[in-house]
Design an enzyme around this catalytic site. Sequence first.
Site, short mmCIF file in Angstrom:
data_model
loop_
_atom_site.label_atom_id
_atom_site.label_comp_id
_atom_site.label_asym_id
_atom_site.label_seq_id
_atom_site.Cartn_x
_atom_site.Cartn_y
_atom_site.Cartn_z
N THR B 158 48.69 32.92 37.02
CA THR B 158 49.87 32.77 37.89
C THR B 158 49.76 31.42 38.60
O THR B 158 50.16 30.41 38.04
CB THR B 158 50.00 33.93 38.90
OG1 THR B 158 48.80 34.05 39.64
CG2 THR B 158 50.30 35.24 38.19
N LYS B 184 41.66 35.82 35.78
CA LYS B 184 42.66 35.00 36.45
C LYS B 184 42.55 35.29 37.95
O LYS B 184 42.13 36.37 38.36
CB LYS B 184 44.07 35.26 35.94
CG LYS B 184 44.68 36.61 36.23
CD LYS B 184 45.26 36.83 37.59
CE LYS B 184 46.33 35.81 37.92
NZ LYS B 184 46.84 36.10 39.30
N THR B 195 38.22 41.54 41.42
CA THR B 195 39.24 40.63 41.91
C THR B 195 40.31 40.39 40.89
O THR B 195 40.04 40.13 39.74
CB THR B 195 38.68 39.27 42.27
OG1 THR B 195 39.76 38.54 42.85
CG2 THR B 195 38.18 38.51 41.10
N GLU B 283 43.40 28.52 45.69
CA GLU B 283 44.60 27.75 46.01
C GLU B 283 44.27 26.59 46.95
O GLU B 283 43.79 26.81 48.06
CB GLU B 283 45.66 28.68 46.60
CG GLU B 283 46.27 29.56 45.50
CD GLU B 283 47.24 30.62 45.99
OE1 GLU B 283 48.03 31.10 45.19
OE2 GLU B 283 47.19 30.95 47.19
N ASN B 406 51.54 28.21 49.31
CA ASN B 406 51.91 29.54 49.78
C ASN B 406 53.13 29.61 50.68
O ASN B 406 53.64 30.69 50.96
CB ASN B 406 50.72 30.20 50.46
CG ASN B 406 49.73 30.65 49.42
OD1 ASN B 406 50.08 31.43 48.56
ND2 ASN B 406 48.53 30.12 49.48
#
Lengths: 411, 411
Positions: B158, B184, B195, B283, B406
């Site tokens: 993603t 992922k 996770t 991220e 985000n």
Amino acid sequence: MASKVSPLAPNVIHPLPALPGVRLTARECGVRYKGRKDVMLMEIAPGSTIAGVLTKSLTCSAPVDICRKHLKGGKARAILVNAGNANAFTGKVGIEAVDRCLKATAKSLGCKVSEIFIASTGVIGEPINDKRITDNLPALIKDLQEDAWNDAARAIMTTDTFEKVATRTAKIGDAEVTINGIAKGSGMIAPDMATMLAFVATDAKIPAAILQTLLAKAADKSFNCITVDGDTSTSDTLLLVATGQGPKHKKPASATDPILKEFRAALESLLTDLAVQVVQDGEGAEKLVTIDVSGAASAAAARRIGLAIANSPLVKTAIAGEDANWGRIVMAVGKSGEKADRDKLSISIGGVEITRNGQRRPDYDEAPVAAHIKTRDVHIGVDVGIGSGKARVWTCDLTHRYIEINADYRS
Amino acid sequence: MASKVSPLAPNVIHPLPALPGVRLTARECGVRYKGRKDVMLMEIAPGSTIAGVLTKSLTCSAPVDICRKHLKGGKARAILVNAGNANAFTGKVGIEAVDRCLKATAKSLGCKVSEIFIASTGVIGEPINDKRITDNLPALIKDLQEDAWNDAARAIMTTDTFEKVATRTAKIGDAEVTINGIAKGSGMIAPDMATMLAFVATDAKIPAAILQTLLAKAADKSFNCITVDGDTSTSDTLLLVATGQGPKHKKPASATDPILKEFRAALESLLTDLAVQVVQDGEGAEKLVTIDVSGAASAAAARRIGLAIANSPLVKTAIAGEDANWGRIVMAVGKSGEKADRDKLSISIGGVEITRNGQRRPDYDEAPVAAHIKTRDVHIGVDVGIGSGKARVWTCDLTHRYIEINADYRS
């Protein structure tokens, strides 16, 4: 350090009124900052009582250790506070610095060392130059004034962008008493008994044991319900002094004495006001987020669910991005560890119910939610469908400015 | 969504070898994303066993519920995964979508519905268009290949910026078996059993019950020791398949059978490799942070202290700002709630001991620490001076890029 004022700051900050039995002063002592006042002294009339709640951090500062010890006596003559250096994790030299400050202040005021309270806020792990404080004590004492509350509130700021003050009045019988409070806090805010520094005084006459019960209860509904970044400070200190120098009133028999009804409400209201101001000055904050959780197994469970939402970086960044990404609220409820019924979970934003019975409402219209989330005051409602426990918590969004402030705070 | 590749990505991503008993394929089905493959199917040989660890989230997704149910059977014939939509908090329509996918896949492969496993990752709360998946099933099955592991790893991404693959070999007796894994994950990473998504297969022949014990233990030292943002996913799914199609070996009697010694080590090493890759693709990550905690009351306590440090926004922003602000590590230890002796706490960064006996070392030289913290690979060591419990956890720094990613993920 403090630069642009938070967009969530109150439009007007009113000066606090004088409060019988309390005199204050603030002074530039150069403990760490230059060109600003950084030490505040609050002198308290003889016979005053004191209560306090302190951080539960296991790496708490030397001043916190001392406050915990002195609170057992229940009597206060002064509170001495510096900004810029937290005197935390400074070992024996930190304790010695506290001792010297306490002794010098007690000597100057002619009272016991156990009646002096101290708090320090700022960088952790640096030895503090306490001589800068003790050398200035005579001047601090000489300058004591009844109306220096706002000046004192400014002197204890670190990354804060505005001073936090609040005042309330309440009737105890026929006597109208006053409560004044000041606070500081902006980052490292996830109180675990109290947050950062807050000093509150009333001219009511209340025994220390009763004062302690009143304070702990009110702190639980206010400071213990806020978070900026989920990081609990080593220095959290909330002190409440009762001077008994105001209008005469009947002595309360206990913390639940009906005579204290208005006082209890006023105290909780004042602490909530200060606590919410801390969130409004949260590092980088551009939105105040109020989260109401209901339907939980207990009030404590509701608060933990609220704080799981309030501490979620994904929820906070979605709000910063003005994105009504309510799926992240679902995630945060799920990770809280508290009982929730996924298939009864109801989520609202800005009063608009988005989900019902564990899924998005078929008639959900995102437009009013998108409009609400663009305002500075965002409201989230969550019902977890288990019981009747509820809680309200406050947080702010997580913005670029938070990263800017914290990626080079110390340098 | 996935844009610039993480600066922490491996220089070369090697293709995984074929693994007897497993065929895979990936396909662009348009579940949500356009112009990329977004569904992966792993076909598993008849007779294979399966084990899994799943999120403890109370708002877990419909696919997680199904995997939990099917794991009781211990047998697997396929794993079907889509990216772009998590099918979480989608109520009855979500469950119905899963049912349709399971039935169609079981029918196509001629096996039981309980032998099909499913996982979904992406946005939460949106109904999934499962027809896009089932319509593509014939083509997916037609395309099954032995060497499509990396293609499958890319199809489940993603916000990931690179595919995560790892392979190991181990001897069971004289037979050399292989373990392949893909994963992922990039945000919403604070595993609470596993996770995000990870699918691992071996050609060894291991009964499901033993496989489960091996997997849970290895997950505890790998996926359960990482965090990117402290947010636990609704979809965390880690599955381990044993096809028994590799070289013949003696049947292990239990999870602690000495014959499995090399296999246990290889499995933990492979899961750790995948887990650390997830952090390296965290991220906005610009630095991988490895935290070793020792001297705790237990291994679990050490992990909780490590995760308190790893989840602290103040520690993570300090590292992003390349500021050796170790006082924030003191704070995080203090807030962990675990036993620690403030006056024995020792902290090191990059192998340089900064504190000893509860204060900064008098001879502390910041220069080597400042140089270390400028690298991409930051190491923090903490000894809390209580016992002999230790743990290693991994996290990344908190940067502007995290906010960028985000604050507008969904829109």
